[in-house]
Design an enzyme around this catalytic site. Structure first.
Site, PDB file in Angstrom:
ATOM      1  N   LYS A  64       0.846  -1.210   0.000  1.00 56.22           N
ATOM      2  CA  LYS A  64       0.000   0.000   0.000  1.00 56.22           C
ATOM      3  C   LYS A  64       0.878   1.256   0.000  1.00 56.22           C
ATOM      4  CE  LYS A  64      -3.779   1.916   2.822  1.00 56.22           C
ATOM      5  NZ  LYS A  64      -4.719   1.607   3.908  1.00 56.22           N
TER       6      LYS A  64
ATOM      7  N   SER B   8      -9.459   2.088   2.865  1.00 55.38           N
ATOM      8  CA  SER B   8      -8.502   2.810   2.064  1.00 55.38           C
ATOM      9  C   SER B   8      -7.487   1.922   1.332  1.00 55.38           C
ATOM     10  CB  SER B   8      -7.741   3.800   2.946  1.00 55.38           C
ATOM     11  OG  SER B   8      -6.968   3.107   3.912  1.00 55.38           O
TER      12      SER B   8
ATOM     13  N   SER C 218     -10.117  -0.316   6.841  1.00 58.44           N
ATOM     14  CA  SER C 218      -9.391  -0.118   5.584  1.00 58.44           C
ATOM     15  C   SER C 218      -8.792  -1.378   4.961  1.00 58.44           C
ATOM     16  CB  SER C 218      -8.284   0.912   5.774  1.00 58.44           C
ATOM     17  OG  SER C 218      -8.837   2.182   5.648  1.00 58.44           O
TER      18      SER C 218
HETATM   19  C1  LIG Z   1     -23.531  16.106   8.329  1.00 57.06           C
HETATM   20  C2  LIG Z   1     -22.679  14.946   8.022  1.00 57.06           C
HETATM   21  C3  LIG Z   1     -22.123  14.302   9.231  1.00 57.06           C
HETATM   22  C4  LIG Z   1     -20.985  13.443   8.796  1.00 57.06           C
HETATM   23  C5  LIG Z   1     -20.440  12.754   9.973  1.00 57.06           C
HETATM   24  C6  LIG Z   1     -19.262  12.003   9.585  1.00 57.06           C
HETATM   25  C7  LIG Z   1     -18.921  11.071  10.700  1.00 57.06           C
HETATM   26  C8  LIG Z   1     -17.740  10.318  10.295  1.00 57.06           C
HETATM   27  C9  LIG Z   1     -17.584   9.158  11.165  1.00 57.06           C
HETATM   28  C10 LIG Z   1     -16.765   8.244  10.910  1.00 57.06           C
HETATM   29  C11 LIG Z   1     -15.943   8.197   9.658  1.00 57.06           C
HETATM   30  C12 LIG Z   1     -14.707   7.498   9.927  1.00 57.06           C
HETATM   31  C13 LIG Z   1     -14.019   7.222   8.640  1.00 57.06           C
HETATM   32  C14 LIG Z   1     -12.784   6.494   8.985  1.00 57.06           C
HETATM   33  C15 LIG Z   1     -12.179   5.843   7.775  1.00 57.06           C
HETATM   34  C16 LIG Z   1     -10.986   5.096   8.230  1.00 57.06           C
HETATM   35  C17 LIG Z   1     -10.435   4.213   7.184  1.00 57.06           C
HETATM   36  C18 LIG Z   1      -9.179   3.603   7.723  1.00 57.06           C
HETATM   37  O1  LIG Z   1      -9.182   2.612   8.407  1.00 57.06           O
HETATM   38  N1  LIG Z   1      -8.053   4.297   7.441  1.00 57.06           N
HETATM   39  C19 LIG Z   1      -6.818   4.045   8.082  1.00 57.06           C
HETATM   40  C20 LIG Z   1      -5.808   3.350   7.232  1.00 57.06           C
HETATM   41  O2  LIG Z   1      -5.959   3.305   6.028  1.00 57.06           O
HETATM   42  O3  LIG Z   1      -4.820   2.855   7.777  1.00 57.06           O
END
Ligand SMILES: CCCCCCCC/C=C\CCCCCCCC(=O)NCC(=O)O
Length: 463
Positions: free
Chosen positions: A150, A225, A249
């Site tokens: 990655k 991701s 992810s």
């Molecule tokens: C009015 C709209 C409200 C929107 C609220 C958004 C709330 C978001 C809540 C959670 C989203 C979290 C997303 C996290 C993605 C993480 C992906 C991941 O694991 N990345 C890490 C990596 O790649 O190592």
């Protein structure tokens, strides 16, 4: 000149509307010009990165073509059809050469990339690694297995971009610990794969390298991701990839692409030499982990990674090797499951997959116990979302400085960067109509103080 004299000269000028409007227009024009210059500089950096990527792909193509011409009898289709465990055995016994495997996968990765745009770099050192392997007497557990990596995991001589312009040009001088360990086990890291900008997203698009598609259906995302990994492996261009996962992810792209993925227990694998826009966030523990076509490949990869070399290179990793006895045991297990967690709505296919798995496990003699995840709203909103964004999303918003936000992330980013007070007011207004959005907005305000952060860590630990 005294201050009074200065005002005497300036006063009549200030009163002149032409001077005022000239000043206003001049300032506005300067701001627009500076913004345009900044934007152009970013575009130029991105174009340069795309040119570098295209050169890397050309280099891959040349290497694959040269090998094919020199070795016309290579059974590429057969090599690509083998499972990772079968391939590892054949490489070990010598009935297949690491060259034939590497160049078959380089060729296939190029084909898959043309279809779904998942490869962002060719790890050119892979050809040196191949030569080095051939000289070694001892064959590691992953001897001759090509591995895709990655984007954000450092490979010596390459950039870890995070999908962000600010990291372009920062060529890494060392391999990350995980890449060093993979190499020490005989694996050959050969390509780097695409991610969404910042990686805090479940799609797979950034403005530097573009959108990655799902090879099973081009109308769909491969997930994120670790979406480049999911797309490349599902398309057949790699049989083992290393992804990372804070909040899905590895698990989401594996699920979206019909693959197997593992987010190992926290701290099980070294994260030294891996970039993150939310480094320091420790309420939800992120981990590196494998993605592959079957479970046995994941197990072989974990067996290889949990070795002395990993424990030596990163002493913070608990020196606990892979438990072969537990993995191969046929002792019946007691396994908990749920079809719905009471928070996220599962699709019919997800429910079906759980039901089929439950049936198979029962038929295999295991005891299956349904359970409801406790305090789910509190867990998701207060511990998970507020935990990931305990700083009020400040680090994440900062990581976009000097960058252009990918349109796919715009609404997400715009929500993150709202001032905390506005998020709180919106949360109060929306609470009666959209209680879940209200709770999300409140969680996005973060914890507020170091004291609250400590309390939050305690709450995560005790549940
Ligand atoms: C009015 C709209 C409200 C929107 C609220 C958004 C709330 C978001 C809540 C959670 C989203 C979290 C997303 C996290 C993605 C993480 C992906 C991941 O694991 N990345 C890490 C990596 O790649 O190592």
């Amino acid at each position: 000149m005294t201050q009074e004299q200065l005002w005497q000269v300036l006063d009549p000028l200030w009163a002149d509307p032409r001077v005022l409007s000239a000043l206003f227009c001049g300032s506005a024009a300067t701001i627009v010009l500076l913004k345009w210059l900044g934007h152009r500089q970013i575009q130029q950096k991105m174009e340069e990165a795309r040119r570098t990527r295209d050169l890397a792909l050309e280099r891959m193509e040349k290497a694959a073509r040269r090998f094919k011409q020199e070795n016309p009898g290579t059974q590429t289709a057969h090599i690509l059809s083998l499972t990772m465990v079968e391939l590892a055995e054949k490489l070990k016994e010598g009935s297949l050469s690491p060259e034939s495997v590497l160049y078959s996968y380089i060729g296939k990765a190029l084909e898959v990339n043309q279809e779904v745009n998942c490869v962002i770099d060719f790890v050119h050192g892979c050809e040196d690694q191949l030569q080095k392997l051939k000289k070694q007497k001892e064959k590691g557990l992953l001897y001759g297995i090509p591995v895709s990596i990655k984007d954000h995991i450092d490979c010596k001589g390459h950039v870890s971009t995070g999908g962000l312009v600010k990291f372009l040009g920062q060529v890494k001088e060392e391999d990350s610990v995980i890449v060093q360990v993979l190499k020490s086990q005989g694996a050959i890291p050969f390509v780097k794969t695409n991610i969404p900008q910042t990686m805090i997203n479940y799609d797979c698009s950034n403005l530097i390298f573009g959108q990655t598609l799902n090879p099973l259906n081009h109308q769909k995302t491969p997930g994120g991701s670790s979406g480049g990994e999911g797309a490349l492996i599902a398309g057949g261009g790699s049989l083992l990839g290393i992804g990372s996962d804070v909040a899905g992810s590895i698990r989401l792209p594996s699920s979206f692409c019909g693959l197997c993925g593992l987010k190992p227990t926290g701290f099980r694998i070294s994260k030294l030499g891996v970039i993150s826009p939310i480094a320091g966030m420790s309420s939800v523990i992120g981990m590196l982990g494998p993605i592959a076509r079957d479970v046995d490949s994941l197990a072989l990869c974990m067996k290889a990674l949990l070795c002395e070399e990993m424990f030596r290179l990163d002493p913070t990793v608990p020196p606990i090797p892979f438990d072969e006895e537990v993995y191969t045991s046929s002792k019946p297990l007691r396994i908990g499951y749920y079809e719905e967690d009471g928070y996220f709505q599962p699709s019919p296919s997800m429910k079906r997959a759980v039901q089929q798995t439950r049936k198979l496990l029962q038929e295999a003699g295991h005891t299956i116990v349904p359970f409801a995840p406790p305090k789910i709203d509190y867990m998701v909103d207060e511990l998970f979302t507020r935990g990931i964004f305990s700083d009020g999303a400040a680090h994440l918003v900062d990581s976009f400085k000097g960058d252009i936000v990918d349109p796919n992330l715009k609404s997400q980013f715009n929500t993150y960067r709202l001032p905390a007070l506005l998020k709180r007011i919106l949360a109060i207004i929306l609470k009666p109509i959209y209680p879940r959005i209200a709770r999300d907005l409140s969680a996005l305000c973060g914890v507020g103080s170091a004291k609250n952060l400590w309390d939050q860590h305690v709450a995560v630990a005790v549940g």
